[in-house]
Design a protein around this motif. Structure first.
Motif, PDB file in Angstrom:
ATOM      1  N   ARG A  85       0.637  -0.908  -0.184  1.00 29.61           N
ATOM      2  CA  ARG A  85       0.366   0.163  -0.214  1.00 29.61           C
ATOM      3  C   ARG A  85       0.830   1.307  -0.213  1.00 29.61           C
ATOM      4  NH1 ARG A  85      -3.756  -0.260   4.583  1.00 29.61           N
ATOM      5  NH2 ARG A  85      -4.594   1.369   4.480  1.00 29.61           N
ATOM      6  N   GLY A 122       1.945   2.122  -3.273  1.00 33.12           N
ATOM      7  CA  GLY A 122       1.208   2.576  -4.156  1.00 33.12           C
ATOM      8  C   GLY A 122       0.501   1.744  -4.907  1.00 33.12           C
ATOM      9  N   LYS A 123       0.411   0.220  -4.723  1.00 31.53           N
ATOM     10  CA  LYS A 123      -0.263  -1.014  -5.330  1.00 31.53           C
ATOM     11  C   LYS A 123      -1.788  -0.646  -4.974  1.00 31.53           C
ATOM     12  CE  LYS A 123       3.642  -3.809  -5.649  1.00 31.53           C
ATOM     13  NZ  LYS A 123       3.595  -3.611  -7.434  1.00 31.53           N
ATOM     14  N   SER A 124      -2.666  -1.291  -6.419  1.00 31.17           N
ATOM     15  CA  SER A 124      -4.082  -1.058  -5.784  1.00 31.17           C
ATOM     16  C   SER A 124      -4.458  -1.719  -5.040  1.00 31.17           C
ATOM     17  CB  SER A 124      -4.789  -0.646  -7.180  1.00 31.17           C
ATOM     18  OG  SER A 124      -5.239  -1.963  -7.420  1.00 31.17           O
ATOM     19  N   SER A 125      -5.871  -2.148  -4.919  1.00 32.04           N
ATOM     20  CA  SER A 125      -6.209  -3.468  -4.601  1.00 32.04           C
ATOM     21  C   SER A 125      -6.362  -4.621  -5.344  1.00 32.04           C
ATOM     22  CB  SER A 125      -7.957  -3.059  -3.395  1.00 32.04           C
ATOM     23  OG  SER A 125      -8.269  -3.860  -2.891  1.00 32.04           O
ATOM     24  N   SER A 126      -6.449  -4.203  -6.498  1.00 28.58           N
ATOM     25  CA  SER A 126      -6.380  -4.788  -6.993  1.00 28.58           C
ATOM     26  C   SER A 126      -5.047  -5.897  -7.858  1.00 28.58           C
ATOM     27  CB  SER A 126      -7.163  -5.419  -9.036  1.00 28.58           C
ATOM     28  OG  SER A 126      -6.820  -3.859  -9.217  1.00 28.58           O
ATOM     29  N   GLN A 127      -3.984  -5.052  -7.240  1.00 29.58           N
ATOM     30  CA  GLN A 127      -2.739  -5.418  -7.561  1.00 29.58           C
ATOM     31  C   GLN A 127      -2.138  -5.686  -6.720  1.00 29.58           C
ATOM     32  OE1 GLN A 127      -1.010  -1.515  -8.277  1.00 29.58           O
ATOM     33  NE2 GLN A 127      -0.621  -1.944 -10.109  1.00 29.58           N
ATOM     34  N   GLU A 154      -4.384  -8.316  -4.489  1.00 29.54           N
ATOM     35  CA  GLU A 154      -4.889  -9.036  -4.433  1.00 29.54           C
ATOM     36  C   GLU A 154      -4.336 -10.179  -5.953  1.00 29.54           C
ATOM     37  OE1 GLU A 154      -9.179 -10.955  -5.838  1.00 29.54           O
ATOM     38  OE2 GLU A 154      -8.790  -9.675  -5.753  1.00 29.54           O
ATOM     39  N   ASP A 181      -9.826  -1.190   3.982  1.00 28.26           N
ATOM     40  CA  ASP A 181      -9.687  -1.102   2.984  1.00 28.26           C
ATOM     41  C   ASP A 181      -9.864  -1.523   1.963  1.00 28.26           C
ATOM     42  OD1 ASP A 181      -7.474  -0.073   3.263  1.00 28.26           O
ATOM     43  OD2 ASP A 181      -6.449   1.350   2.352  1.00 28.26           O
ATOM     44  N   VAL A 182      -8.625  -2.899   1.649  1.00 31.17           N
ATOM     45  CA  VAL A 182      -8.105  -3.802   1.471  1.00 31.17           C
ATOM     46  C   VAL A 182      -8.885  -5.026   2.387  1.00 31.17           C
ATOM     47  CG1 VAL A 182      -6.138  -2.955   0.596  1.00 31.17           C
ATOM     48  CG2 VAL A 182      -5.686  -4.223   2.291  1.00 31.17           C
TER      49      VAL A 182
END
Length: 197
Positions: A79, A82-87, A89, A122-123
Motif C-alpha cells: 500500500r 502505491g499498489k492498488s487493491s487489485s494489484q 490481490e 480498505d483492502v
C-alpha cells in the motif's frame, strides 16, 4: 521630565537583559545554517523500508526465506508503494498458486483480525473474497466488524456491498442494525423497513 526618561531607560534595560537571557538559552533563531527542503527526501527512508519488505516478499513467494514482519507488513508495504487493491490481490493470488501456498494461506487467514484491529479496512474485502475462493471463509463476527468499520467511515455503499455477499440467514441483529443505519443514511427508507421487520 528626568523621571520619565529614567523610567523609560530602566524599561529598555530590563528588556535588553531579558532578550540576552532568552538568546543565551534558546539560541539566535535567524543564525545558523538553514535546512533545505528537497521534495521527496523526507519519505525516502520509509519508501526504502517498504521496498526492502517487498523484495523479501518476492523471495517468500518462491519458497525462500521468512517475513520478519508477517504478511500484514507485506500488505502495508504494498500500500505504501502505491499498489492498488487489485494489484495486492494479484500478488496474494500469485503466492497462493506458487510453491509457498501452504505456508502463506494460514497467514492470509490471520489478516482480517489484524486489519480490523488497525482499522486498515480498505483492502479487507479483497482479503475476505480471497479467503472464500480458497475455502477459508471468515466468520460472521469478522463481517460484522467490517460493516461496523465501514459505517464509522460513512462508507454506506461498502456496508451494502459487504451485506450482499452474506446469506440473509447469517445476518445477526447487529448486522441488521448496521445495514438499516447505512440504508437510512442513504435515504433508502424501503430498505430500512425491510431490515427492521
Amino acid at each position: 521630565a528626568y523621571e520619565v526618561v529614567s523610567l523609560v531607560w530602566m524599561e529598555l534595560a530590563m528588556f535588553g537583559v531579558a532578550a540576552l537571557v532568552y538568546f543565551a538559552f534558546m539560541g539566535i533563531p535567524f543564525m545558523g545554517p538553514k535546512k533545505k527542503n528537497i521534495p521527496g527526501m523526507e519519505h525516502k527512508p520509509q519508501k526504502s523500508a517498504a521496498q526492502h519488505t517487498y523484495r523479501q516478499w518476492q523471495q517468500v513467494k518462491k519458497g525462500n526465506g521468512e517475513l520478519p514482519g508477517g504478511l500484514y507488513a507485506v500488505v502495508t508495504c504494498m500500500r505504501e508503494l502505491g499498489k492498488s487493491s487489485s494489484q495486492i490481490e494479484l500478488e496474494l493470488r500469485t503466492a497462493l498458486g506458487g510453491e509457498a501456498s501452504e505456508k502463506i494461506l494460514p497467514r492470509i487467514a490471520q489478516l482480517p483480525a489484524t486489519m480490523l484491529r488497525d482499522d486498515a479496512i480498505d483492502v479487507l474485502p479483497m482479503v475476505l473474497r480471497l479467503l472464500e475462493d480458497f475455502g477459508r471463509p471468515a466468520d460472521a463476527a469478522t463481517y460484522a466488524s467490517l460493516m461496523a468499520a465501514q459505517l464509522r467511515r460513512r462508507d454506506y455503499t461498502g456496508v451494502a456491498s459487504t451485506a450482499s455477499k452474506l446469506p440473509s440467514a447469517s445476518l445477526t441483529p447487529k448486522m441488521l442494525a448496521i445495514i438499516a443505519t447505512a440504508a437510512a443514511s442513504r435515504k433508502e427508507l424501503a430498505e430500512v423497513m425491510r431490515h427492521l421487520s
